[in-house]
Design a protein around this motif. Structure first.
Motif, PDB file in Angstrom:
ATOM      1  N   GLN A   1      13.753  73.197-101.618  1.00  0.00           N
ATOM      2  CA  GLN A   1      14.832  73.108-102.598  1.00  0.00           C
ATOM      3  C   GLN A   1      14.359  73.595-104.146  1.00  0.00           C
ATOM      4  OE1 GLN A   1      18.233  70.778-100.567  1.00  0.00           O
ATOM      5  NE2 GLN A   1      17.017  69.419-101.965  1.00  0.00           N
ATOM      6  N   ARG A   2      13.016  73.668-104.213  1.00  0.00           N
ATOM      7  CA  ARG A   2      12.666  74.176-105.503  1.00  0.00           C
ATOM      8  C   ARG A   2      12.587  75.768-105.563  1.00  0.00           C
ATOM      9  NH1 ARG A   2       8.585  70.065-105.345  1.00  0.00           N
ATOM     10  NH2 ARG A   2       7.096  71.623-104.711  1.00  0.00           N
ATOM     11  N   TRP A   3      12.506  76.357-103.966  1.00  0.00           N
ATOM     12  CA  TRP A   3      12.062  77.690-104.096  1.00  0.00           C
ATOM     13  C   TRP A   3      13.409  78.570-103.385  1.00  0.00           C
ATOM     14  CZ3 TRP A   3       8.743  79.961-106.949  1.00  0.00           C
ATOM     15  CH2 TRP A   3       7.701  79.171-107.590  1.00  0.00           C
ATOM     16  N   PHE A   4      14.420  77.817-103.008  1.00  0.00           N
ATOM     17  CA  PHE A   4      15.402  78.403-102.310  1.00  0.00           C
ATOM     18  C   PHE A   4      16.637  77.603-102.975  1.00  0.00           C
ATOM     19  CE2 PHE A   4      12.052  78.956 -99.249  1.00  0.00           C
ATOM     20  CZ  PHE A   4      12.066  80.118 -99.001  1.00  0.00           C
ATOM     21  N   THR A   5      17.650  78.560-103.595  1.00  0.00           N
ATOM     22  CA  THR A   5      18.898  77.877-104.219  1.00  0.00           C
ATOM     23  C   THR A   5      20.159  78.427-103.484  1.00  0.00           C
ATOM     24  OG1 THR A   5      18.831  79.328-105.994  1.00  0.00           O
ATOM     25  CG2 THR A   5      17.566  77.209-106.472  1.00  0.00           C
ATOM     26  N   ALA A   6      20.883  77.749-103.280  1.00  0.00           N
ATOM     27  CA  ALA A   6      22.285  78.134-102.784  1.00  0.00           C
ATOM     28  C   ALA A   6      23.327  78.067-103.908  1.00  0.00           C
ATOM     29  CB  ALA A   6      22.701  77.100-101.614  1.00  0.00           C
ATOM     30  N   PRO A   7      24.417  79.047-103.763  1.00  0.00           N
ATOM     31  CA  PRO A   7      25.217  79.131-105.053  1.00  0.00           C
ATOM     32  C   PRO A   7      25.901  77.801-104.819  1.00  0.00           C
ATOM     33  CG  PRO A   7      25.936  80.796-103.345  1.00  0.00           C
ATOM     34  CD  PRO A   7      24.345  80.226-103.070  1.00  0.00           C
ATOM     35  N   GLU A   8      26.368  77.282-103.684  1.00  0.00           N
ATOM     36  CA  GLU A   8      27.066  75.995-103.698  1.00  0.00           C
ATOM     37  C   GLU A   8      26.482  74.718-104.038  1.00  0.00           C
ATOM     38  OE1 GLU A   8      27.515  78.002 -99.313  1.00  0.00           O
ATOM     39  OE2 GLU A   8      26.102  77.823-101.077  1.00  0.00           O
ATOM     40  N   GLY A   9      25.075  74.657-104.254  1.00  0.00           N
ATOM     41  CA  GLY A   9      24.582  73.794-104.801  1.00  0.00           C
ATOM     42  C   GLY A   9      23.310  73.102-103.562  1.00  0.00           C
ATOM     43  N   PRO A  10      22.686  72.194-103.702  1.00  0.00           N
ATOM     44  CA  PRO A  10      21.573  71.662-102.939  1.00  0.00           C
ATOM     45  C   PRO A  10      21.903  71.504-101.462  1.00  0.00           C
ATOM     46  CG  PRO A  10      21.241  70.373-105.191  1.00  0.00           C
ATOM     47  CD  PRO A  10      22.711  71.153-105.026  1.00  0.00           C
ATOM     48  N   ALA A  11      20.993  71.604-100.520  1.00  0.00           N
ATOM     49  CA  ALA A  11      21.250  71.329 -99.237  1.00  0.00           C
ATOM     50  C   ALA A  11      21.252  69.905 -98.915  1.00  0.00           C
ATOM     51  CB  ALA A  11      20.425  71.924 -98.269  1.00  0.00           C
ATOM     52  N   LEU A  12      20.440  69.125 -99.661  1.00  0.00           N
ATOM     53  CA  LEU A  12      20.211  67.458 -99.594  1.00  0.00           C
ATOM     54  C   LEU A  12      19.986  67.126-100.963  1.00  0.00           C
ATOM     55  CD1 LEU A  12      17.509  67.703 -96.650  1.00  0.00           C
ATOM     56  CD2 LEU A  12      19.919  66.628 -96.377  1.00  0.00           C
ATOM     57  N   LEU A  13      20.414  65.791-101.147  1.00  0.00           N
ATOM     58  CA  LEU A  13      20.489  65.073-102.301  1.00  0.00           C
ATOM     59  C   LEU A  13      19.998  63.531-101.988  1.00  0.00           C
ATOM     60  CD1 LEU A  13      23.797  66.114-103.809  1.00  0.00           C
ATOM     61  CD2 LEU A  13      21.769  66.610-104.837  1.00  0.00           C
ATOM     62  N   TYR A  14      18.924  63.285-102.688  1.00  0.00           N
ATOM     63  CA  TYR A  14      18.335  62.098-102.309  1.00  0.00           C
ATOM     64  C   TYR A  14      18.284  61.129-103.621  1.00  0.00           C
ATOM     65  CZ  TYR A  14      17.039  63.498 -97.726  1.00  0.00           C
ATOM     66  OH  TYR A  14      16.984  63.870 -96.247  1.00  0.00           O
ATOM     67  N   THR A  15      18.175  59.901-103.310  1.00  0.00           N
ATOM     68  CA  THR A  15      17.929  59.019-104.787  1.00  0.00           C
ATOM     69  C   THR A  15      16.891  57.969-104.243  1.00  0.00           C
ATOM     70  OG1 THR A  15      20.246  59.089-105.557  1.00  0.00           O
ATOM     71  CG2 THR A  15      18.962  57.221-106.214  1.00  0.00           C
ATOM     72  N   HIS A  16      15.996  57.636-105.341  1.00  0.00           N
ATOM     73  CA  HIS A  16      15.040  56.468-104.950  1.00  0.00           C
ATOM     74  C   HIS A  16      15.667  55.263-105.367  1.00  0.00           C
ATOM     75  CE1 HIS A  16      10.934  54.780-106.061  1.00  0.00           C
ATOM     76  NE2 HIS A  16      11.069  54.670-104.864  1.00  0.00           N
ATOM     77  N   ARG A  17      15.999  54.405-104.095  1.00  0.00           N
ATOM     78  CA  ARG A  17      16.783  53.417-104.584  1.00  0.00           C
ATOM     79  C   ARG A  17      16.145  52.317-105.498  1.00  0.00           C
ATOM     80  NH1 ARG A  17      19.646  50.901 -99.923  1.00  0.00           N
ATOM     81  NH2 ARG A  17      18.251  52.166 -98.724  1.00  0.00           N
ATOM     82  N   PRO A  18      14.920  52.068-105.726  1.00  0.00           N
ATOM     83  CA  PRO A  18      14.276  51.108-106.551  1.00  0.00           C
ATOM     84  C   PRO A  18      14.632  51.546-107.917  1.00  0.00           C
ATOM     85  CG  PRO A  18      12.808  51.471-104.945  1.00  0.00           C
ATOM     86  CD  PRO A  18      13.709  52.315-104.802  1.00  0.00           C
ATOM     87  N   CYS A  19      14.367  52.781-108.456  1.00  0.00           N
ATOM     88  CA  CYS A  19      14.524  53.109-109.770  1.00  0.00           C
ATOM     89  C   CYS A  19      15.914  53.841-110.078  1.00  0.00           C
ATOM     90  CB  CYS A  19      13.309  54.228-110.493  1.00  0.00           C
ATOM     91  SG  CYS A  19      13.447  55.711-109.561  1.00  0.00           S
ATOM     92  N   GLY A  20      16.832  54.217-109.006  1.00  0.00           N
ATOM     93  CA  GLY A  20      17.898  54.867-109.325  1.00  0.00           C
ATOM     94  C   GLY A  20      17.937  56.462-109.802  1.00  0.00           C
ATOM     95  N   HIS A  21      16.890  56.941-109.870  1.00  0.00           N
ATOM     96  CA  HIS A  21      16.840  58.260-110.226  1.00  0.00           C
ATOM     97  C   HIS A  21      16.612  59.241-108.955  1.00  0.00           C
ATOM     98  CE1 HIS A  21      15.127  56.662-113.847  1.00  0.00           C
ATOM     99  NE2 HIS A  21      15.571  57.711-114.515  1.00  0.00           N
ATOM    100  N   PRO A  22      17.098  60.672-109.016  1.00  0.00           N
ATOM    101  CA  PRO A  22      17.248  61.467-107.980  1.00  0.00           C
ATOM    102  C   PRO A  22      15.561  61.592-107.727  1.00  0.00           C
ATOM    103  CG  PRO A  22      18.322  62.330-109.715  1.00  0.00           C
ATOM    104  CD  PRO A  22      17.863  61.206-110.333  1.00  0.00           C
ATOM    105  N   PHE A  23      15.336  61.750-106.029  1.00  0.00           N
ATOM    106  CA  PHE A  23      14.064  61.537-105.799  1.00  0.00           C
ATOM    107  C   PHE A  23      13.404  63.044-105.541  1.00  0.00           C
ATOM    108  CE2 PHE A  23      10.988  61.496-102.138  1.00  0.00           C
ATOM    109  CZ  PHE A  23      10.142  60.771-102.962  1.00  0.00           C
ATOM    110  N   HIS A  24      12.246  62.901-106.232  1.00  0.00           N
ATOM    111  CA  HIS A  24      11.465  64.148-106.097  1.00  0.00           C
ATOM    112  C   HIS A  24      10.103  63.592-105.827  1.00  0.00           C
ATOM    113  CE1 HIS A  24      14.516  66.964-107.406  1.00  0.00           C
ATOM    114  NE2 HIS A  24      14.759  66.304-108.291  1.00  0.00           N
ATOM    115  N   THR A  25       9.287  64.345-104.957  1.00  0.00           N
ATOM    116  CA  THR A  25       8.058  64.011-104.541  1.00  0.00           C
ATOM    117  C   THR A  25       7.060  64.013-105.474  1.00  0.00           C
ATOM    118  OG1 THR A  25       7.528  66.020-103.450  1.00  0.00           O
ATOM    119  CG2 THR A  25       8.591  64.457-102.009  1.00  0.00           C
ATOM    120  N   GLN A  26       6.016  63.147-105.389  1.00  0.00           N
ATOM    121  CA  GLN A  26       4.742  63.242-106.114  1.00  0.00           C
ATOM    122  C   GLN A  26       3.774  62.801-105.333  1.00  0.00           C
ATOM    123  OE1 GLN A  26       3.918  62.628-110.525  1.00  0.00           O
ATOM    124  NE2 GLN A  26       3.251  60.935-109.729  1.00  0.00           N
TER     125      GLN A  26
END
Length: 331
Positions: free
Chosen positions: A285-310
């Motif tokens: 999802q960093r390297w392929f973008t669709a005009p409609e928007g992301p394919a998957l949307l995730y939230t990290h439940r403990p902090c409430g922020h959109p989830f991205h990996t580290q």
């Protein structure tokens, strides 16, 4: 080729995608999304093996031929495909016009969390390998380590149940199944030269394996759900579920609906593969973008922020960088 100019590139005609090596590919509306494209890329065992050696510094055709049990035709096709996808940039060397090496592009170098997550999972969960699996060494702290999946926003360790969400605007089951652009090598599960990563190849080494595993992390657990949602042939679903159970990644339980039906649920070993899956999705999802928007949307439940990996070093707890990781081979 025609297209519509945009701030990040050009929206191409279907089948004529432009893949800039340093910025995202813009996808045609309504076609295979970022998840499907990424699973098609990393869900091919030859691609993974070629990338494994590329991240270790291999650049030349002959070096891959020497390192892998791969034919001329297969290696040529895979290098051409990875170059077309802007994972590699083909550069002439030795002052000749017809000799090339394949250098990882920015998007190619950005694949390291996926390969590192595979390495970590195999180290922790797979006791036997065709080759001796080297240990990971973190140059920054100078110690051996395993990677830990953390949230990029709050830096807390993440388990599968900590991440909630699902399909976004470009996300459907149909659009998320990888296209069959390559054919898996024949041979028993975990063999055929898989080397350091035998069980990973069984889990994501072909399009339907990758799709079924991804479906399990999305909550699918019944045979008919895998068959109907993914559009997979029933014989393929049955064979893949059998292999996943044999590997200890899935376990069979009686269905809550009917005692003569079976459900398939991820085991601890299966859930431990989550960093591989989510790192692949995040990269895609960093390297392929669709005009409609992301394919998957995730939230990290403990902090409430959109989830991205580290990925973090389990030994010194600092965030990892690809150029700080090396291998220590057993003596």
């Amino acid at each position: 080729m025609t297209g519509r100019a945009g701030g990040a590139g050009v929206v191409p005609e279907p089948g004529a995608l432009v893949h800039p090596p340093d910025r995202p590919t813009l996808l045609p509306e309504g076609h295979t999304n970022a998840v499907g494209l990424t699973l098609g890329l990393v869900g091919d065992e030859w691609n993974l093996l070629i990338l494994r050696y590329a991240l270790l510094g291999v650049r030349r055709y002959g070096e891959w031929r020497a390192a892998l049990p791969i034919s001329h035709a297969v290696l040529t096709r895979r290098l051409a495909h990875l170059t077309e996808m802007a994972i590699f940039e083909r550069v002439g060397y030795e002052g000749t016009a017809n000799r090339f090496e394949y250098r990882l592009s920015r998007r190619g170098r950005d694949l390291w969390p996926i390969l590192l997550s595979i390495w970590g999972w195999e180290s922790a969960w797979v006791p036997s390998h065709g080759e001796s699996l080297p240990r990971m060494l973190h140059r920054r702290c100078g110690r051996e380590f395993l990677p830990v999946l953390t949230c990029a926003a709050c830096r807390r360790p993440v388990r599968p149940r900590d991440v909630v969400g699902g399909f976004g605007p470009s996300g459907t089951w149909e659009r998320s199944v990888p296209m069959a652009t390559t054919r898996r090598r024949s041979g028993p599960t975990g063999e055929a030269g898989a080397g350091m990563f035998p069980e990973t190849m069984a889990l994501i080494g072909n399009r339907w394996s990758a799709a079924i595993l991804g479906g399990a992390f999305q909550g699918l657990h019944r045979f008919r759900d895998f068959e109907q949602r993914l559009g997979a042939p029933p014989t393929i679903v049955a064979e893949r579920l059998r292999v996943f159970c044999e590997l200890g990644v899935f376990e069979q339980t009686p269905s809550a609906e009917r005692s003569d039906w079976l459900s398939y649920h991820l085991t601890d070993k299966g859930r431990a593969f989550f960093p591989v899956v989510i790192s692949a999705i995040d990269w895609g999802q960093r390297w392929f973008t669709a005009p409609e928007g992301p394919a998957l949307l995730y939230t990290h439940r403990p902090c409430g922020h959109p989830f991205h990996t580290q990925l973090t070093c389990a030994t010194c707890t600092t965030p990892l960088r690809g150029n700080e990781i090396t291998a220590r081979h057993p003596s």
